[in-house]
Design an enzyme around this catalytic site. Structure first.
Site, short mmCIF file in Angstrom:
data_model
loop_
_atom_site.label_atom_id
_atom_site.label_comp_id
_atom_site.label_asym_id
_atom_site.label_seq_id
_atom_site.Cartn_x
_atom_site.Cartn_y
_atom_site.Cartn_z
N VAL A 9 0.86 -1.18 0.00
CA VAL A 9 0.00 0.00 0.00
C VAL A 9 0.90 1.23 0.00
O VAL A 9 1.84 1.32 0.78
CB VAL A 9 -0.91 0.03 1.25
N CYS A 10 0.61 2.16 -0.90
CA CYS A 10 1.30 3.45 -0.89
C CYS A 10 0.28 4.54 -1.09
O CYS A 10 -0.91 4.27 -1.24
CB CYS A 10 2.43 3.50 -1.91
N ALA A 11 0.73 5.77 -1.11
CA ALA A 11 -0.19 6.90 -1.17
C ALA A 11 -1.11 6.82 -2.39
O ALA A 11 -2.32 6.91 -2.27
CB ALA A 11 0.57 8.21 -1.15
N THR A 16 4.78 2.23 -6.03
CA THR A 16 4.99 0.87 -5.58
C THR A 16 4.92 -0.15 -6.72
O THR A 16 5.42 -1.26 -6.57
CB THR A 16 3.95 0.53 -4.49
N ALA A 41 -3.69 3.76 -0.90
CA ALA A 41 -4.22 3.72 0.47
C ALA A 41 -5.74 3.87 0.48
O ALA A 41 -6.42 3.21 1.27
CB ALA A 41 -3.56 4.81 1.31
#
Length: 104
Positions: A9-11, A16, A41
């Site tokens: 999970v990234c912004a 990613t 996210a």
């Protein structure tokens, strides 16, 4: 179906995706059937319900979500090492995921 499923999970889910491909190459080299995917996210809860991953790994930029996920989930939740994330070191991130899940 993959032996292990790893969710990152990234912004926004963008940065990613490169790390995912590097992790997949490392998993192939290790000979472990692993599904690895990234999501933003904002969509993490939906993906958790849909994919049922074995581990949730958070990008350093969303580390603030760690305690929230840990309180709701019964799978390991880890924050990806900032240096490994910045260097897009798929082998190290995969090794950390496998270690946490007890693989090999």
């Amino acid at each position: 179906m993959a032996e292990k499923t790893i969710m990152l999970v990234c912004a926004a889910g963008m940065s990613t995706s490169l790390l995912v491909s590097k992790m997949q190459k490392a998993a192939e080299k290790e000979g472990v059937d692993t599904e690895i995917f990234a999501t933003a996210a904002s969509d993490a809860t939906n993906k958790l319900e849909e994919k049922h991953p074995d581990i949730l790994m958070l990008g350093p930029q969303v580390r603030y979500m760690e305690s929230n996920f840990k309180s709701k989930l019964d799978i390991p939740v880890e924050v990806i090492n900032m240096q490994d994330y910045g260097m897009m070191n798929g082998e190290k991130v995969l090794a950390e995921a496998f270690k946490t899940m007890g693989v090999k």
